[in-house]
Design an enzyme around this catalytic site. Structure first.
Site, short mmCIF file in Angstrom:
data_model
loop_
_atom_site.label_atom_id
_atom_site.label_comp_id
_atom_site.label_asym_id
_atom_site.label_seq_id
_atom_site.Cartn_x
_atom_site.Cartn_y
_atom_site.Cartn_z
N ARG A 52 0.80 -1.23 0.00
CA ARG A 52 0.00 0.00 0.00
C ARG A 52 0.83 1.28 0.00
O ARG A 52 0.41 2.29 -0.52
CB ARG A 52 -0.93 0.00 1.21
CG ARG A 52 -2.00 -1.07 1.08
CD ARG A 52 -3.06 -0.87 2.12
NE ARG A 52 -4.07 -1.91 2.06
CZ ARG A 52 -5.03 -2.05 2.95
NH1 ARG A 52 -5.14 -1.20 3.94
NH2 ARG A 52 -5.92 -3.01 2.83
N ASP A 154 -15.40 9.29 9.40
CA ASP A 154 -14.32 8.33 9.17
C ASP A 154 -13.00 9.08 9.38
O ASP A 154 -12.95 10.31 9.30
CB ASP A 154 -14.39 7.78 7.73
CG ASP A 154 -13.67 6.43 7.60
OD1 ASP A 154 -14.35 5.39 7.60
OD2 ASP A 154 -12.42 6.42 7.51
#
Ligand SMILES: C[S@@+](CC[C@H](N)C(=O)[O-])C[C@H]1O[C@@H](n2cnc3c(N)ncnc32)[C@H](O)[C@@H]1O
Length: 283
Positions: A52, A154
């Site tokens: 990632r 979030d």
């Protein structure tokens, strides 16, 4: 110019990113991610970190994860740190995920006499918005045009941008019942071919903001119901307890807190009343 393969200490060729991370580098990045997000990366997550973050190393033309870690500690690199956090979060979600919870929400509201308005529901850890819009579809069915709203939060700004847009690939509509799809979703045309858009009427009822569940939360509530699903799994028990308490603290007495099907609160002294597995009443 290419360096000979024997050139000691040379980084990877320009334009590529290292695929290896040392134990020390991994531990530094793991600690950083944990201190900011609460996400606990096990030893098995090394490949995930490399996979990632290597695009960021490539973008910043860095030769090692150690250099990237140093960069992330620079206070002027706040945007880079947010990008790294965005990349380290797992945002998997879907419309009507774990559908039983939405039936429970409907039943709960139908049992309220009277329904307290404004009726507010929180999608804590909303990811790209599918959960929040599912909640809005259910509230629209049960409460119609009354005063209700949904708020999603979030830690990842990247998913919040997608959530605010309310535009999704058509395949993601699979979980939405046909009648709700017809009422609340518009088929994309032109440059949005292959996508669908949540109707403006529904989007107007749904807001999003950034909130980190392991930091002192802004005053967002009071909410009548909070969905805190599929995020507790990333936290260790003491952190999990703090997050549950912080979220429950923004729910009205008698309101519900709902966690994901794989997230037991058993063993945590949380003071909530279990109504059924994964569904709790705030005292
Ligand atoms: C797997 S998704 C769950 C989405 C949705 N609740 C569901 O059940 O489908 C988990 C979300 O939690 C968010 N997250 C992780 N750590 C967080 C934190 N400390 N504060 C707020 N959100 C966090 C991630 O960014 C991700 O979008």
């Amino acid at each position: 110019m290419t360096l000979p393969p024997s050139a000691g200490g040379a980084g990877p060729p320009l334009g590529t990113a290292p695929t290896a991370i040392t134990d020390g580098e991994f531990n530094h990045i793991r600690e950083l991610v944990k201190s900011i997000t609460g996400i606990n990366l096990s030893d098995q997550k090394k490949a995930l970190v490399v996979g990632r973050l290597s695009t960021r190393l490539r973008h910043r033309k860095l030769g090692s994860f150690g250099e990237y870690y140093k960069l992330l500690q620079d206070a002027r690199e706040g945007d880079e740190l947010q990008m790294a956090i965005d990349l380290m979060t797992t945002n998997e979600t879907s419309f009507f995920r774990e559908p039983e919870h939405f039936n429970i929400l409907g039943e709960h509201i139908r049992g309220l006499r009277p329904v307290p308005f404004p009726f507010r529901v929180w999608s804590a850890a909303s990811s790209s918005g599918e959960e929040a819009y599912t909640l809005a579809m259910v509230l629209s069915e049960v409460l119609g045009s009354a005063d209700w709203s949904v708020h999603g939060t979030d830690i990842s700004t990247r998913v919040l941008e997608r959530a605010r847009r309310g535009l999704y690939p058509i395949e993601r509509s699979a979980g939405i019942p046909q009648d709700l799809l017809r009422t609340h979703c518009l088929k994309g045309q032109g440059k949005h071919e292959g996508m669908f858009l949540i109707s403006r009427k529904l989007r107007q009822r749904v807001t999003f903001s950034q909130a980190n569940l392991i930091q002192p939360l802004p005053r967002l509530g009071p909410f009548d119901v909070a969905f805190l699903r599929n995020v507790l799994i990333y936290f260790e028990p003491p952190q999990k307890k703090l997050v549950v308490e912080a979220v429950a603290g923004q729910v009205k007495p008698g309101g519900l807190l709902i966690v994901g099907h794989s997230e037991s609160l058993t063993g945590l002294s949380h003071g909530l009343t279990p109504l059924r597995p994964t569904v709790y009443r705030v005292p």
